[in-house]
Design a protein around this motif. Structure first.
Motif, PDB file in Angstrom:
ATOM      1  N   PRO A  79       0.833  -1.219   0.000  1.00 24.98           N
ATOM      2  CA  PRO A  79       0.000   0.000   0.000  1.00 24.98           C
ATOM      3  C   PRO A  79       0.859   1.257   0.000  1.00 24.98           C
ATOM      4  CG  PRO A  79      -0.832  -1.598   1.588  1.00 24.98           C
ATOM      5  CD  PRO A  79       0.476  -2.133   1.094  1.00 24.98           C
ATOM      6  N   GLY A  80       0.369   2.301  -0.701  1.00 26.01           N
ATOM      7  CA  GLY A  80       1.100   3.563  -0.757  1.00 26.01           C
ATOM      8  C   GLY A  80       2.183   3.578  -1.818  1.00 26.01           C
ATOM      9  N   ASP A  81       2.004   2.828  -2.896  1.00 28.37           N
ATOM     10  CA  ASP A  81       2.971   2.774  -4.005  1.00 28.37           C
ATOM     11  C   ASP A  81       4.363   2.339  -3.555  1.00 28.37           C
ATOM     12  OD1 ASP A  81       1.048   3.607  -5.817  1.00 28.37           O
ATOM     13  OD2 ASP A  81       1.444   5.733  -5.431  1.00 28.37           O
ATOM     14  N   LEU A  82       4.419   1.572  -2.501  1.00 22.29           N
ATOM     15  CA  LEU A  82       5.693   1.021  -2.047  1.00 22.29           C
ATOM     16  C   LEU A  82       5.870  -0.384  -2.598  1.00 22.29           C
ATOM     17  CD1 LEU A  82       5.567   2.119   1.708  1.00 22.29           C
ATOM     18  CD2 LEU A  82       6.754   3.261  -0.168  1.00 22.29           C
TER      19      LEU A  82
END
Length: 348
Positions: A79-82
């Motif tokens: 999640p969160g473009d990680l």
């Protein structure tokens, strides 16, 4: 005598690759040996605590996937473009992690499921195995889902002063499986003959009495589940690095049934039972395949199982051991009678 028989059996098994040249049969022995390790781990629960786990294959599969992913590496989104990126580690590290993570899963499952008994415990273990299978099937980014993880590297053993020995051949893998099986056997033997092993047996035979003398039920059963799951994880790791391809079918319910059959037919609660039952029902399909159609093979497989349990209801090893003890005690009891008859004849 028991130690001598164990040494003789190990020596006989160690000699197999020296005279068996058929790679197909050697492959069957390797896969059978891996499932024998899984059956020994199940016997620790079923045979020595009386808890039937029908989801035991989950720990086997977890060990296989952990070891495979550790040695292959992965790149998954968070999640969160990680992104979580893991570079490949040596397969021997994956083998160790498979044991640790499978044991950790056994701890959490045991902690939750041992608060119930009987059918409820069986349902919890089956549900856990099904959840893990669905995760492996649907988390495609990590496990490749039904496409399977492929090109899993073989286990390599570090050699002091040299590079490492990669176990690629069937003979090398056979001896690796034999060594791991022997370690698992000795570990279980040491465990069941310890104070902890007596506590497990006490819970199986009379839980109320065991609690009254101070045995912690949940702690004892959970520790047994951890050790059992860890050994199953080691078997799964061996399977992944030998077959070199893993898909969610490794969690198939038939694999748990196979382990249960090995334990029950060989004799649950005996150390050698899963080994004997595993060799018989692991190699029986290989013997039947050239002479029977697939449908007839399953009929014969079931017939052999029924015959064994009908003739030897406690399993092969305990039933034969009991008959041997009876025959031996009968001979000992008859000895004084024979001596008395001889003395009477001499006086006459």
């Amino acid at each position: 005598m028991r130690i001598a028989l164990t040494i003789l059996a190990v020596a006989a098994l160690a000699s197999v690759p020296l005279w068996l040249r058929d790679p197909y049969l050697l492959n069957a022995l390797i896969t059978t040996g891996i499932f024998v390790i899984g059956a020994m781990s199940l016997n620790l629960l079923l045979g020595f605590t009386g808890q039937l786990s029908l989801g035991h294959i989950a720990f086997f599969g977890i060990g296989a996937y952990v070891s495979a992913l550790t040695s292959l590496g992965f790149d998954i989104g968070l999640p969160g473009d990680l992104r979580l990126v893991h570079t490949p580690w040596p397969p021997i590290v994956g083998f160790v992690l498979a044991i640790l993570i499978a044991g950790l899963c056994g701890y959490f499952v045991g902690l939750l499921s041992f608060r119930v008994r009987g059918a409820y415990f069986v349902i919890v273990t089956i549900s856990f195995a099904e959840v893990v299978r669905l995760v492996a099937l649907n988390w495609v980014e990590l496990t490749q889902g039904p496409l399977a993880l492929t090109n899993i590297p073989s286990i390599a053993l570090p050699l002091p002063g040299l590079s490492e020995l990669t176990l690629r051949t069937k003979m090398q893998n056979y001896y690796l499986v034999l060594v791991v099986a022997l370690i698992a056997y000795l570990l279980i033997a040491r465990l069941v003959h310890s104070h902890f092993g007596r506590a497990m047996r006490g819970l199986m035979e009379n839980e109320t009495l065991a609690v009254s003398v101070g045995i912690d039920v949940t702690k004892t059963l959970t520790l047994a589940a951890v050790i059992s799951a860890a050994i199953a994880g080691a078997a799964g790791s061996l399977y992944a690095h030998y077959i070199r391809i893993i898909d969610p079918e490794v969690f198939a319910f038939i694999n748990t049934v196979t382990m249960v059959i090995m334990v029950i037919s060989g004799g649950k609660g005996s150390l050698a039972g899963p080994v004997v039952g595993g060799l018989i029902f692991g190699l029986l399909p290989v013997a039947l395949r050239p002479i029977m159609a697939p449908e007839a093979q399953w009929i014969a497989y079931g017939g052999v199982l029924i015959a064994i349990l009908f003739v030897l209801p406690r399993g092969i090893v305990p039933s034969l051991a009991q008959r041997f003890r009876r025959r031996r005690s009968g001979t000992t009891a008859l000895a004084p009678v024979a001596l008395a008859e001889t003395a009477v004849k001499e006086r006459a």
